[in-house]
Scaffold this motif. Sequence first.
Motif, PDB file in Angstrom:
ATOM      1  N   LEU A   1     -59.857  42.772 -29.509  1.00  0.00           N
ATOM      2  CA  LEU A   1     -59.742  44.003 -30.294  1.00  0.00           C
ATOM      3  C   LEU A   1     -61.054  44.786 -30.310  1.00  0.00           C
ATOM      4  O   LEU A   1     -61.044  46.023 -30.375  1.00  0.00           O
ATOM      5  CB  LEU A   1     -59.306  43.682 -31.724  1.00  0.00           C
ATOM      6  N   LEU A   2     -62.197  44.086 -30.260  1.00  0.00           N
ATOM      7  CA  LEU A   2     -63.493  44.768 -30.217  1.00  0.00           C
ATOM      8  C   LEU A   2     -63.616  45.682 -28.996  1.00  0.00           C
ATOM      9  O   LEU A   2     -64.321  46.684 -29.030  1.00  0.00           O
ATOM     10  CB  LEU A   2     -64.636  43.736 -30.190  1.00  0.00           C
ATOM     11  N   TYR A   3     -62.929  45.315 -27.912  1.00  0.00           N
ATOM     12  CA  TYR A   3     -62.982  46.098 -26.682  1.00  0.00           C
ATOM     13  C   TYR A   3     -62.174  47.389 -26.766  1.00  0.00           C
ATOM     14  O   TYR A   3     -62.338  48.284 -25.936  1.00  0.00           O
ATOM     15  CB  TYR A   3     -62.458  45.272 -25.497  1.00  0.00           C
ATOM     16  N   PHE A   4     -61.312  47.495 -27.766  1.00  0.00           N
ATOM     17  CA  PHE A   4     -60.419  48.653 -27.850  1.00  0.00           C
ATOM     18  C   PHE A   4     -60.464  49.267 -29.241  1.00  0.00           C
ATOM     19  O   PHE A   4     -59.533  49.105 -30.033  1.00  0.00           O
ATOM     20  CB  PHE A   4     -58.987  48.243 -27.490  1.00  0.00           C
ATOM     21  N   PRO A   5     -61.565  49.986 -29.564  1.00  0.00           N
ATOM     22  CA  PRO A   5     -61.672  50.631 -30.880  1.00  0.00           C
ATOM     23  C   PRO A   5     -60.478  51.548 -31.145  1.00  0.00           C
ATOM     24  O   PRO A   5     -60.127  52.380 -30.306  1.00  0.00           O
ATOM     25  CB  PRO A   5     -62.974  51.440 -30.770  1.00  0.00           C
ATOM     26  N   ASN A   6     -59.845  51.363 -32.294  1.00  0.00           N
ATOM     27  CA  ASN A   6     -58.674  52.154 -32.689  1.00  0.00           C
ATOM     28  C   ASN A   6     -57.531  52.030 -31.688  1.00  0.00           C
ATOM     29  O   ASN A   6     -56.669  52.909 -31.610  1.00  0.00           O
ATOM     30  CB  ASN A   6     -59.043  53.631 -32.854  1.00  0.00           C
ATOM     31  N   GLY A   7     -57.547  50.962 -30.895  1.00  0.00           N
ATOM     32  CA  GLY A   7     -56.490  50.755 -29.918  1.00  0.00           C
ATOM     33  C   GLY A   7     -56.629  51.601 -28.662  1.00  0.00           C
ATOM     34  O   GLY A   7     -55.733  51.627 -27.821  1.00  0.00           O
ATOM     35  N   GLU A   8     -57.780  52.274 -28.490  1.00  0.00           N
ATOM     36  CA  GLU A   8     -58.004  53.132 -27.322  1.00  0.00           C
ATOM     37  C   GLU A   8     -58.727  52.360 -26.224  1.00  0.00           C
ATOM     38  O   GLU A   8     -59.656  51.599 -26.489  1.00  0.00           O
ATOM     39  CB  GLU A   8     -58.810  54.368 -27.710  1.00  0.00           C
TER      40      GLU A   8
END
Length: 203
Positions: free
Chosen positions: A27-34
Amino acid sequence: MCFGRRARCVGYKLLILALLSIVANILLYFPNGETRFASEHHLGKYVECLHGILGGGFLVLIPAAVFIGLHDDDCCGCFGHKDCGKSCAMLSSVLAAFVGILGSGYCIIISALGLSHGPYCFTHLQRNWIYPFTESSGGYLFEYNKWSECQEPQNIVQWNVTLFSILLVLGGIEFILCFIQIINGILGGLCGLCCSHEEVSHL
């Protein structure tokens, strides 16, 4: 008391914690799911250290698998082979626990550094991608009014603080459980040796 059964209990807990660490790190790799920030290399250096995937994840899955594999019916044997004896099984779990200590320790250190260093973001003051909170040495965590300095990714401070904190806690619990198993494994190994000597003397 069955040391093998206790080890299995620790193993199942480590399994859950390791999977949670992997998810939190992803999840850290995809801030706000972007996904664009990862593809544009606009992630912080501590995000890319794989501390949750490698450290708190795969390196903790190794001892988890070893602990779960310990025979729990009579507390004897290495993965069900009774000739090995209690000491072999429990001492092997001690070695595996050290691997878990290293992995969880790595997760703790990187998570703490990530929290202290702050996120990598685009600021409205510098109009550039920088680490705006590096000099604060973690003080920014309590200065919520400054979090708005980061314009992109949106809410990156909250995102990083939440996930790094989760990884820090997960790594800490993994570390404690592995340390407990080191003590449990040593005691189980000594008990196995004592039992072996007693059996030999009775013969």
